[in-house]
Design an enzyme around this catalytic site. Structure first.
Site, PDB file in Angstrom:
ATOM      1  N   GLU A  60     -75.078  18.968  36.622  1.00 47.61           N
ATOM      2  CA  GLU A  60     -75.189  19.824  35.432  1.00 47.61           C
ATOM      3  C   GLU A  60     -75.326  19.034  34.119  1.00 47.61           C
ATOM      4  O   GLU A  60     -75.518  19.641  33.062  1.00 47.61           O
ATOM      5  CB  GLU A  60     -73.972  20.755  35.331  1.00 47.61           C
ATOM      6  CG  GLU A  60     -73.995  21.946  36.280  1.00 47.61           C
ATOM      7  CD  GLU A  60     -73.703  21.607  37.739  1.00 47.61           C
ATOM      8  OE1 GLU A  60     -72.838  20.739  37.978  1.00 47.61           O
ATOM      9  OE2 GLU A  60     -74.367  22.171  38.626  1.00 47.61           O
ATOM     10  N   HIS A  90     -74.785  14.555  49.577  1.00 49.11           N
ATOM     11  CA  HIS A  90     -75.732  14.910  48.517  1.00 49.11           C
ATOM     12  C   HIS A  90     -75.997  13.738  47.577  1.00 49.11           C
ATOM     13  O   HIS A  90     -76.807  13.867  46.675  1.00 49.11           O
ATOM     14  CB  HIS A  90     -75.173  16.052  47.656  1.00 49.11           C
ATOM     15  CG  HIS A  90     -74.880  17.310  48.388  1.00 49.11           C
ATOM     16  ND1 HIS A  90     -75.585  17.710  49.483  1.00 49.11           N
ATOM     17  CD2 HIS A  90     -73.958  18.268  48.160  1.00 49.11           C
ATOM     18  CE1 HIS A  90     -75.099  18.871  49.900  1.00 49.11           C
ATOM     19  NE2 HIS A  90     -74.108  19.218  49.125  1.00 49.11           N
TER      20      HIS A  90
HETATM   21  C1  DLZ Z   1     -71.047  19.038  45.177  1.00 50.59           C
HETATM   22  C2  DLZ Z   1     -70.736  17.700  44.607  1.00 50.59           C
HETATM   23  C3  DLZ Z   1     -70.382  16.634  45.447  1.00 50.59           C
HETATM   24  C4  DLZ Z   1     -70.279  16.819  46.910  1.00 50.59           C
HETATM   25  N1  DLZ Z   1     -70.085  15.426  44.942  1.00 50.59           N
HETATM   26  C5  DLZ Z   1     -70.153  15.225  43.598  1.00 50.59           C
HETATM   27  C6  DLZ Z   1     -69.840  13.956  43.042  1.00 50.59           C
HETATM   28  O1  DLZ Z   1     -69.492  12.981  43.700  1.00 50.59           O
HETATM   29  N2  DLZ Z   1     -69.932  13.814  41.681  1.00 50.59           N
HETATM   30  C7  DLZ Z   1     -70.296  14.859  40.863  1.00 50.59           C
HETATM   31  O2  DLZ Z   1     -70.364  14.673  39.645  1.00 50.59           O
HETATM   32  N3  DLZ Z   1     -70.575  16.069  41.392  1.00 50.59           N
HETATM   33  C8  DLZ Z   1     -70.512  16.281  42.707  1.00 50.59           C
HETATM   34  N4  DLZ Z   1     -70.786  17.510  43.250  1.00 50.59           N
HETATM   35  C9  DLZ Z   1     -71.028  18.647  42.321  1.00 50.59           C
HETATM   36  C10 DLZ Z   1     -72.482  18.742  41.821  1.00 50.59           C
HETATM   37  O3  DLZ Z   1     -72.750  17.749  40.845  1.00 50.59           O
HETATM   38  C11 DLZ Z   1     -72.710  20.130  41.181  1.00 50.59           C
HETATM   39  O4  DLZ Z   1     -71.703  20.379  40.234  1.00 50.59           O
HETATM   40  C12 DLZ Z   1     -72.672  21.268  42.220  1.00 50.59           C
HETATM   41  O5  DLZ Z   1     -73.523  20.979  43.298  1.00 50.59           O
HETATM   42  C13 DLZ Z   1     -73.110  22.610  41.565  1.00 50.59           C
HETATM   43  O6  DLZ Z   1     -74.448  22.515  41.085  1.00 50.59           O
END
Ligand code: DLZ
Length: 153
Positions: A60, A90
């Site tokens: 985001e 991801h």
């Molecule tokens: C879903 C997710 C995962 C698994 N890991 C991280 C991470 O290591 N660091 C991070 O900043 N955000 C992660 N997210 C969340 C995604 O960035 C995002 O907020 C969600 O997929 C919703 O769009």
């Protein structure tokens, strides 16, 4: 000063700087945010010209940056997130999308967007580059001011 390079003489007086910070891995992202804030203060950016916007995760930060550029008229924005490889399948998808998104954002808007995303192989590396010895936030704060000054001529 930031690790590795000098930011001697960078002056942020009168500049408006945005910070977008992801809450995922907030132990690290908040430490980086604090490093950015410290650097901005050190080079003369006023507290009222420093706008902090939280977003849920690294994915985001691009839209968060666009929001600050368009609605809050910042002269530069630092987009902060931490992605740790082992933690998510991801990793590659998010990392690549955010990297491309942040570059596109600055080229589309002509407002400097500082790449404040840690992509690390381990938790230890994330720790060292945020709460640890080498808080990258300071260098990213100085970079924002230098680039904002450059664009203002
Ligand atoms: C879903 C997710 C995962 C698994 N890991 C991280 C991470 O290591 N660091 C991070 O900043 N955000 C992660 N997210 C969340 C995604 O960035 C995002 O907020 C969600 O997929 C919703 O769009």
């Amino acid at each position: 000063m930031g690790k590795g390079i000098s930011f001697e003489g960078v002056n942020g007086t009168g500049l408006r700087i945005g910070i977008v910070v992801a809450r995922w891995n907030s132990e690290y992202t908040y430490a980086i945010r604090d490093g950015v804030l410290e650097a901005l203060k050190e080079c003369g950016v006023a507290a009222e010209d420093t706008i902090v916007q939280e977003v849920p995760g690294a994915y985001e930060v691009v839209l968060g940056g666009k929001y600050l550029i368009e609605s809050k008229k910042v002269d530069a924005v630092v987009c902060i997130g931490t992605l740790i490889k082992g933690e998510t399948l991801h990793f590659e998808y998010i990392s690549e999308a955010v990297t491309q998104g942040l570059m596109r954002l600055q080229l589309d808007t002509n407002i400097p967007v500082i790449y404040g995303v840690l992509n690390t192989a381990t938790e230890e590396q994330a720790h060292s580059r945020s709460v640890g010895e080498h808080n990258h936030g300071r260098g990213w704060g100085f970079s924002a001011v230098e680039m904002a000054s450059m664009m203002k001529g």
